[in-house]
Design a protein around this motif. Structure first.
Motif, PDB file in Angstrom:
ATOM      1  N   LYS A 443       0.830  -1.198   0.000  1.00 27.98           N
ATOM      2  CA  LYS A 443       0.000   0.000   0.000  1.00 27.98           C
ATOM      3  C   LYS A 443       0.869   1.253   0.000  1.00 27.98           C
ATOM      4  O   LYS A 443       1.929   1.286   0.638  1.00 27.98           O
ATOM      5  N   TRP A 510      -4.349   0.087   7.129  1.00 26.28           N
ATOM      6  CA  TRP A 510      -4.628  -0.344   5.761  1.00 26.28           C
ATOM      7  C   TRP A 510      -3.895  -1.650   5.435  1.00 26.28           C
ATOM      8  O   TRP A 510      -4.478  -2.600   4.916  1.00 26.28           O
ATOM      9  N   GLY A 516      -8.537   0.844   4.180  1.00 32.52           N
ATOM     10  CA  GLY A 516      -7.902   1.996   3.552  1.00 32.52           C
ATOM     11  C   GLY A 516      -8.535   3.293   3.981  1.00 32.52           C
ATOM     12  O   GLY A 516      -9.757   3.379   4.146  1.00 32.52           O
TER      13      GLY A 516
END
Length: 588
Positions: A443, A510, A516
């Motif tokens: 991420k 996340w 998220g």
């Protein structure tokens, strides 16, 4: 490969006595690491430190990688600093660098108190010793390997070595690895996500210097623009940029921007949350308007905010959003200075940028400029009286003022002799190939100050829009990468903004829980007009909108609303100048 093959004898014997990578295993003796070579890194110090008021008990390791004699005859090495807490959370954290790097750092980020092993590095050169009378602490730009170490190779080797040392020390695998940095550190974060997509589970790239050599060209452009509006000369005979605008004038410009654009996001609150709708024209403050500014000041502002261009009008870097953060001290320190009192120009554009562009981002380094009207071509002959503080006493001003946007700007793409990689080769970070990063489940959070004076948030948005286009849409892109633009914020903080926010906790949530962030909650610090105010910092392309109920000082009374972005004036944001490709995702 068995343990005896992988590790030197003393360390292998220690490891053979325990179950390798056992979850319940305890660390080996810290001093057992001393003088070992692991993943190409030589450990020069390994000390177990007792807990203090600021740090937990931990094994502190210093080491170096790739020591060599550079093309300039100086000694170079990639040095690193690693702290491994006795009580470990099975997590690893890389503390990003800044500026031209050159400092090994303290590896003392707050994460160590959360049980993370923390590493920092100088990225292959020492700003205290790799200096010269000509280049100051940009001397490393004369060595091809030191250039590459700064751009990508040094940090990557440090991660690989530090991870191996961490696994060796704890006799366990690392569950999660994170990177966080701002400015040059933010660029490093993008570099890792593009060149080495398997090294980190989560990356935070704050105000990143995407394609930093282009931003350095823009610094020269800005210097020339503000020089044309300077009211006086320095004792060395060059335009004094600090006299181009007074603090009161910048404040008045900020007020005029607010008057024109504040309401375009639906709420007059001192924050411009819809910058694409802002069409401020500084001519309204010029001789044909209010008369606050001179014609030369208006021209300087228009040239700067339109962005660097060549003589044919082709964009060399992005333009800038009109934002009231122009009135904040952080904007002035970069653009015109003074950073600190002195007899010459001391803005960061003319000192830090003034050394990076000629020595690190130009190939060959310190090549003669082509010159421009009023300023003949020149090379740099001195960094000033203090090589450790290059650019003082206007040392780099002749070079910056004679920098030619047609002939000199393309040198960031040049290769020559021993310099087999151009600055854009080793510093470029605008790739949109995130297939491996996404496939690995990693991420990325990028944040940007809307009033950042050195790395334009227009450039950040332009790159992210390119990423969206390549990925196939906003929803798919936000599965692995999200951009947050902070209205009013200068470079890595400051400005008139809700600039205090916790991106790292959001990233961990996340990565480890799959949640998220749709927004980060920002708080305005004490030196803003509204201390304590909170606002949602929405994931692009959403913007915050007031619900119409409750205090406007409370983020709870705002929602993130998707807004169509029709702005088409971001300049050259896709990493490709005219005739120059840059897709640096496969340099493994």
């Amino acid at each position: 490969m068995n343990l005896k093959d992988r590790f030197p004898a003393p360390l292998a014997l220690l490891l053979l006595g325990a179950s390798a990578y056992s979850h319940a295993a305890t660390p080996i003796a810290c001093n057992a690491l001393l003088n070992q070579t692991i993943e190409g890194a030589t450990i020069t110090s390994a000390v177990l430190n007792v807990a203090t008021a600021t740090l937990p008990e931990h094994c502190e390791v210093l080491g170096s990688i790739g020591q060599h004699t550079g093309a300039d005859g100086q000694s170079y090495a990639v040095k690193f600093h690693l702290r491994m807490p006795t009580s470990w959370s099975e997590r690893f954290y890389y503390q990003g660098g800044g500026g031209l790097d050159g400092s090994v750092g303290g590896a003392d980020a707050a994460q160590i108190n959360q049980g993370y092993a923390v590493v920092s590095t100088d990225s292959g050169h020492d700003a205290a010793t790799n200096i010269s009378a000509v280049a100051g602490n940009a001397e490393f730009g004369f060595d091809p390997q030191a250039r590459l170490d700064y751009g990508y190779d040094g940090p990557a080797r440090v991660v690989q070595a530090a991870k191996a040392i961490t696994r060796t020390y704890y006799r366990q695998k690392i569950r999660y690895a994170y990177f966080e940095g701002c400015s040059e550190g933010g660029r490093e974060g993008l570099m890792f996500s593009q060149r080495y997509p398997d090294l980190f589970d989560g990356v935070i790239a704050g105000n990143p210097g995407i394609d930093l050599p282009k931003a350095a060209v823009a610094e020269a452009w800005d210097t020339q623009a503000f020089a044309s509006a300077a009211r006086s000369l320095t004792p060395f005979g060059f335009p004094d940029l600090a006299t181009s605008f007074t603090a009161a004038e910048l404040s008045a410009i900020g007020d005029a921007i607010l008057k024109e654009c504040d309401a375009k996001d639906g709420l007059v609150d001192g924050i411009i949350s819809n910058p694409h709708a802002c069409r401020f024209d500084p001519r309204t403050l010029g001789p044909q308007g209010s008369g606050l500014l001179s014609a030369s000041q208006v021209t300087a502002l228009r040239n700067v905010f339109d962005g660097a261009r060549d003589s044919k009008g082709r964009a060399l870097y992005a333009g800038w959003f009109w934002d009231p953060g122009i009135a904040a001290p952080g904007w002035r320190l970069w653009k015109i200075g003074p950073l600190f009192p002195g007899p010459g120009n001391t803005s960061l554009n003319t000192t830090l940028g003034g050394s990076a562009l000629p020595f690190v981002f130009t190939t060959p380094p310190n090549s003669k400029t082509a010159g421009r009207p009023g300023y003949a071509g020149t090379v740099i002959t001195t960094a000033g009286p203090a090589p450790s503080l290059p650019g003082l006493n206007d040392a780099f001003m002749p070079w910056l003022l004679s920098f030619n946007m047609d002939a000199d700007a393309p040198k960031i793409y040049a290769r020559s002799g021993i310099y087999s990689q151009s600055a854009m080769d080793f510093m470029g970070t605008s790739s949109t190939d995130y297939r491996r990063f996404r496939a690995g489940g990693s991420k990325l959070i990028v944040y940007s100050g809307q009033a950042d004076p050195v790395f334009s948030s227009k450039y950040h948005i332009g790159w992210y829009r390119d990423l969206i286009d390549r990925t196939g849409g906003v929803r798919d892109t936000q599965q692995f990468a999200r951009l947050f633009v902070v209205p009013g914020m200068n470079h890595c903080g400051g400005g008139y903004a809700t600039s205090q926010f916790d991106a790292f906790s959001a990233l961990v949530k996340w990565v480890e829980k799959g949640q998220g962030p749709s927004a980060l909650i920002g708080t305005a610090p004490a030196d803003t007009p509204w201390p304590g105010r909170t606002r949602p910092i929405c994931a692009y392309p959403a913007q915050p909108r007031y619900t119409g109920h409750g205090s406007i000082e409370d983020a709870a009374n705002f929602v993130c609303v998707a807004v169509r972005d029709d702005n088409d004036d971001d300049g050259d944001h896709n990493g490709n100048g005219p005739g120059h490709g840059n897709d640096n995702n496969n340099h493994q």
